[in-house]
Motif scaffolding. Structure first.
Motif, PDB file in Angstrom:
ATOM      1  N   ALA A 122       2.554 -18.849 -45.044  1.00  7.51           N
ATOM      2  CA  ALA A 122       1.266 -19.149 -45.677  1.00  7.51           C
ATOM      3  C   ALA A 122       0.514 -20.082 -44.741  1.00  7.51           C
ATOM      4  CB  ALA A 122       1.472 -19.794 -47.048  1.00  7.51           C
ATOM      5  N   ALA A 123      -0.802 -20.124 -44.895  1.00  2.74           N
ATOM      6  CA  ALA A 123      -1.633 -20.907 -43.980  1.00  2.74           C
ATOM      7  C   ALA A 123      -1.220 -22.372 -43.942  1.00  2.74           C
ATOM      8  CB  ALA A 123      -3.099 -20.779 -44.379  1.00  2.74           C
ATOM      9  N   GLU A 124      -0.833 -22.917 -45.097  1.00  2.00           N
ATOM     10  CA  GLU A 124      -0.471 -24.340 -45.122  1.00  2.00           C
ATOM     11  C   GLU A 124       0.836 -24.637 -44.383  1.00  2.00           C
ATOM     12  OE1 GLU A 124       0.565 -22.842 -49.391  1.00  2.00           O
ATOM     13  OE2 GLU A 124      -0.850 -22.368 -47.770  1.00  2.00           O
ATOM     14  N   PHE A 125       1.614 -23.595 -44.094  1.00  2.00           N
ATOM     15  CA  PHE A 125       2.879 -23.774 -43.373  1.00  2.00           C
ATOM     16  C   PHE A 125       2.775 -23.336 -41.916  1.00  2.00           C
ATOM     17  CE2 PHE A 125       4.791 -22.553 -47.730  1.00  2.00           C
ATOM     18  CZ  PHE A 125       4.653 -23.853 -48.199  1.00  2.00           C
ATOM     19  N   LYS A 126       1.558 -23.094 -41.442  1.00  3.08           N
ATOM     20  CA  LYS A 126       1.351 -22.491 -40.128  1.00  3.08           C
ATOM     21  C   LYS A 126       2.094 -23.236 -39.020  1.00  3.08           C
ATOM     22  CE  LYS A 126      -2.291 -21.477 -36.768  1.00  3.08           C
ATOM     23  NZ  LYS A 126      -3.750 -21.468 -36.511  1.00  3.08           N
ATOM     24  N   ASN A 127       1.943 -24.558 -38.957  1.00  2.00           N
ATOM     25  CA  ASN A 127       2.576 -25.327 -37.875  1.00  2.00           C
ATOM     26  C   ASN A 127       4.094 -25.204 -37.915  1.00  2.00           C
ATOM     27  OD1 ASN A 127       0.164 -26.184 -36.802  1.00  2.00           O
ATOM     28  ND2 ASN A 127       0.146 -28.122 -37.898  1.00  2.00           N
ATOM     29  N   ASP A 128       4.670 -25.242 -39.105  1.00  2.17           N
ATOM     30  CA  ASP A 128       6.130 -25.140 -39.224  1.00  2.17           C
ATOM     31  C   ASP A 128       6.617 -23.765 -38.774  1.00  2.17           C
ATOM     32  OD1 ASP A 128       6.423 -27.750 -40.227  1.00  2.17           O
ATOM     33  OD2 ASP A 128       6.020 -27.079 -42.275  1.00  2.17           O
ATOM     34  N   PHE A 129       5.884 -22.702 -39.146  1.00  4.99           N
ATOM     35  CA  PHE A 129       6.300 -21.361 -38.747  1.00  4.99           C
ATOM     36  C   PHE A 129       6.122 -21.121 -37.255  1.00  4.99           C
ATOM     37  CE2 PHE A 129       6.584 -20.463 -43.200  1.00  4.99           C
ATOM     38  CZ  PHE A 129       7.429 -19.373 -43.300  1.00  4.99           C
ATOM     39  N   ASN A 130       5.240 -21.885 -36.631  1.00  7.18           N
ATOM     40  CA  ASN A 130       5.047 -21.772 -35.183  1.00  7.18           C
ATOM     41  C   ASN A 130       5.863 -22.793 -34.407  1.00  7.18           C
ATOM     42  OD1 ASN A 130       3.275 -19.602 -35.353  1.00  7.18           O
ATOM     43  ND2 ASN A 130       1.491 -20.916 -35.577  1.00  7.18           N
ATOM     44  N   GLY A 131       6.751 -23.513 -35.095  1.00  9.33           N
ATOM     45  CA  GLY A 131       7.605 -24.487 -34.420  1.00  9.33           C
ATOM     46  C   GLY A 131       6.877 -25.709 -33.932  1.00  9.33           C
ATOM     47  N   ALA A 132       5.696 -25.997 -34.518  1.00  8.66           N
ATOM     48  CA  ALA A 132       4.885 -27.123 -34.053  1.00  8.66           C
ATOM     49  C   ALA A 132       4.823 -28.262 -35.059  1.00  8.66           C
ATOM     50  CB  ALA A 132       3.470 -26.646 -33.736  1.00  8.66           C
ATOM     51  N   GLY A 133       5.530 -28.151 -36.172  1.00  6.77           N
ATOM     52  CA  GLY A 133       5.504 -29.205 -37.180  1.00  6.77           C
ATOM     53  C   GLY A 133       6.372 -30.387 -36.789  1.00  6.77           C
ATOM     54  N   PRO A 134       6.194 -31.518 -37.453  1.00  9.37           N
ATOM     55  CA  PRO A 134       6.991 -32.706 -37.125  1.00  9.37           C
ATOM     56  C   PRO A 134       8.461 -32.571 -37.519  1.00  9.37           C
ATOM     57  CG  PRO A 134       5.617 -33.122 -39.059  1.00  9.37           C
ATOM     58  CD  PRO A 134       5.213 -31.781 -38.518  1.00  9.37           C
ATOM     59  N   ASP A 135       8.750 -31.737 -38.502  1.00  9.68           N
ATOM     60  CA  ASP A 135      10.125 -31.545 -38.977  1.00  9.68           C
ATOM     61  C   ASP A 135      10.509 -30.066 -38.905  1.00  9.68           C
ATOM     62  OD1 ASP A 135      10.449 -34.320 -39.811  1.00  9.68           O
ATOM     63  OD2 ASP A 135       9.081 -33.813 -41.457  1.00  9.68           O
ATOM     64  N   LYS A 136      11.805 -29.819 -38.897  1.00  7.35           N
ATOM     65  CA  LYS A 136      12.307 -28.439 -38.889  1.00  7.35           C
ATOM     66  C   LYS A 136      12.398 -27.959 -40.335  1.00  7.35           C
ATOM     67  CE  LYS A 136      15.064 -29.607 -34.831  1.00  7.35           C
ATOM     68  NZ  LYS A 136      16.435 -29.828 -34.303  1.00  7.35           N
ATOM     69  N   LYS A 137      11.624 -26.934 -40.652  1.00  8.09           N
ATOM     70  CA  LYS A 137      11.480 -26.524 -42.046  1.00  8.09           C
ATOM     71  C   LYS A 137      11.784 -25.052 -42.290  1.00  8.09           C
ATOM     72  CE  LYS A 137       9.817 -30.295 -44.138  1.00  8.09           C
ATOM     73  NZ  LYS A 137      10.415 -30.846 -45.376  1.00  8.09           N
ATOM     74  N   LEU A 138      12.360 -24.356 -41.318  1.00  7.61           N
ATOM     75  CA  LEU A 138      12.570 -22.920 -41.482  1.00  7.61           C
ATOM     76  C   LEU A 138      14.036 -22.566 -41.651  1.00  7.61           C
ATOM     77  CD1 LEU A 138      10.132 -21.240 -38.925  1.00  7.61           C
ATOM     78  CD2 LEU A 138       9.747 -21.812 -41.331  1.00  7.61           C
ATOM     79  N   ILE A 139      14.276 -21.571 -42.492  1.00  9.87           N
ATOM     80  CA  ILE A 139      15.592 -20.951 -42.646  1.00  9.87           C
ATOM     81  C   ILE A 139      15.431 -19.482 -42.267  1.00  9.87           C
ATOM     82  CG2 ILE A 139      17.496 -20.427 -44.208  1.00  9.87           C
ATOM     83  CD1 ILE A 139      16.494 -22.680 -46.006  1.00  9.87           C
ATOM     84  N   PHE A 140      16.342 -18.964 -41.464  1.00 10.18           N
ATOM     85  CA  PHE A 140      16.299 -17.564 -41.028  1.00 10.18           C
ATOM     86  C   PHE A 140      17.441 -16.815 -41.724  1.00 10.18           C
ATOM     87  CE2 PHE A 140      14.490 -20.188 -37.745  1.00 10.18           C
ATOM     88  CZ  PHE A 140      13.345 -19.515 -37.372  1.00 10.18           C
ATOM     89  N   LEU A 141      17.129 -15.687 -42.353  1.00  4.96           N
ATOM     90  CA  LEU A 141      18.123 -14.920 -43.096  1.00  4.96           C
ATOM     91  C   LEU A 141      18.164 -13.481 -42.607  1.00  4.96           C
ATOM     92  CD1 LEU A 141      16.294 -16.816 -45.257  1.00  4.96           C
ATOM     93  CD2 LEU A 141      18.110 -16.089 -46.788  1.00  4.96           C
ATOM     94  N   THR A 142      19.345 -12.901 -42.668  1.00  5.47           N
ATOM     95  CA  THR A 142      19.507 -11.479 -42.358  1.00  5.47           C
ATOM     96  C   THR A 142      20.362 -10.828 -43.437  1.00  5.47           C
ATOM     97  OG1 THR A 142      19.371 -11.835 -39.969  1.00  5.47           O
ATOM     98  CG2 THR A 142      20.386  -9.785 -40.711  1.00  5.47           C
ATOM     99  N   PHE A 143      19.810  -9.804 -44.078  1.00  5.35           N
ATOM    100  CA  PHE A 143      20.583  -8.963 -44.992  1.00  5.35           C
ATOM    101  C   PHE A 143      21.022  -7.728 -44.219  1.00  5.35           C
ATOM    102  CE2 PHE A 143      18.033 -11.254 -48.176  1.00  5.35           C
ATOM    103  CZ  PHE A 143      18.967 -11.497 -49.181  1.00  5.35           C
ATOM    104  N   GLU A 144      22.287  -7.386 -44.294  1.00  2.00           N
ATOM    105  CA  GLU A 144      22.817  -6.180 -43.665  1.00  2.00           C
ATOM    106  C   GLU A 144      24.105  -5.772 -44.376  1.00  2.00           C
ATOM    107  OE1 GLU A 144      23.818  -7.029 -39.577  1.00  2.00           O
ATOM    108  OE2 GLU A 144      24.512  -9.031 -40.113  1.00  2.00           O
ATOM    109  N   ALA A 145      24.634  -4.617 -44.040  1.00  2.00           N
ATOM    110  CA  ALA A 145      25.898  -4.184 -44.626  1.00  2.00           C
ATOM    111  C   ALA A 145      27.013  -5.135 -44.204  1.00  2.00           C
ATOM    112  CB  ALA A 145      26.218  -2.765 -44.172  1.00  2.00           C
TER     113      ALA A 145
END
Length: 251
Positions: free
Chosen positions: A110-133
């Motif tokens: 979302a626009a308000e999370f733009k910096n975090d999703f681009n790795g430019a925020g002051p804190d690390k705020k992302l979780i990466f998930l993978t669904f697979e068999a």
């Protein structure tokens, strides 16, 4: 008859006329060049106005329409803005789907999370998930006793938020990695994560990894910043809730 040579006055006038025509032609070229450049600049400005928002997304999308993705016998319903790669944002059968979520909201881009999703925020705020068999007979907590424990140096030391920190042996193949295990560690603890050590984690957006079995026959692998270990009970709970909430049917 002998032809008369043009007089000097005539030649001078002719030369001046040619020079005037050349100068006029050059001025027209410059004028048209300036006009063309101005038109190009206007086009670029308009393109920037209308397309700038799209370009600024950098591969992300704010589209929240649900994508129904079938992996084996499991059906996932995932909003498009949670799906990391554009090629996976479509309904149908897939081998895997990769997501990224903003912590702690567990929301997609979302626009308000733009910096975090681009790795430019002051804190690390992302979780990466993978669904697979499912890739094996045991998820990471199940692999702790038979696989990971024999590769560690010993009983371990106190880690963040009550976790036990166990270092891998030098010959284990897990270079610069540590094992973080829930306080109830036994043959199958409730939470296990492999993490890069603290120095190696500083510049890494997601230096810890775990996986659990969900749905009928799915494996959910998730990567997260080491700093989130301080909230591991909440993280563990939210990951399980997210999986249950987005697996819509199991046949």
């Amino acid at each position: 008859m002998r032809r008369r040579k043009p007089s000097g006055h005539i030649m001078q006038a002719t030369t001046e006329k040619i020079e005037a025509i050349s100068a006029s032609f050059l001025l027209r070229k410059v004028f048209y060049g300036v006009v063309a450049l101005g038109f190009l600049s206007l086009c670029l400005a308009l393109a920037g106005f209308f397309l700038g928002h799209i370009v600024s997304l950098g591969g992300h999308t704010e589209d929240r329409s649900a994508q129904q993705i079938v992996i084996g016998n499991d059906v996932l319903e995932i909003p498009a803005n949670m799906i990391r790669f554009d090629r996976q944002r479509r309904d149908g059968i897939a081998e895997r789907v990769d997501l990224y979520l903003h912590w702690p909201e567990m929301q997609g881009y979302a626009a308000e999370f733009k910096n975090d999703f681009n790795g430019a925020g002051p804190d690390k705020k992302l979780i990466f998930l993978t669904f697979e068999a499912r890739q094996g007979s045991q998820d990471m907590p199940g692999r702790y006793g038979p696989v990971y424990l024999p590769l560690t140096e010993g009983p371990g030391a106190a880690g963040p938020a009550g976790l036990t920190l166990q270092r891998f042996r030098g010959d284990s193949g897990f270079i610069n990695e540590e094992l973080l295990v829930a306080p109830d560690h036994g043959a199958k603890p409730s939470f296990v994560a492999r993490c890069l050590d603290e120095p190696s984690s500083r510049d890494n957006l997601a230096s810890c990894q775990s996986d659990i079995f969900v749905g009928g026959d799915l494996q959910l692998t998730y990567r997260f910043p080491r700093e989130m270990l301080e909230e591991w009970p909440l993280l563990d709970k939210k990951i399980a809730e997210f999986a249950r909430g987005h697996i819509k049917s199991v046949e």
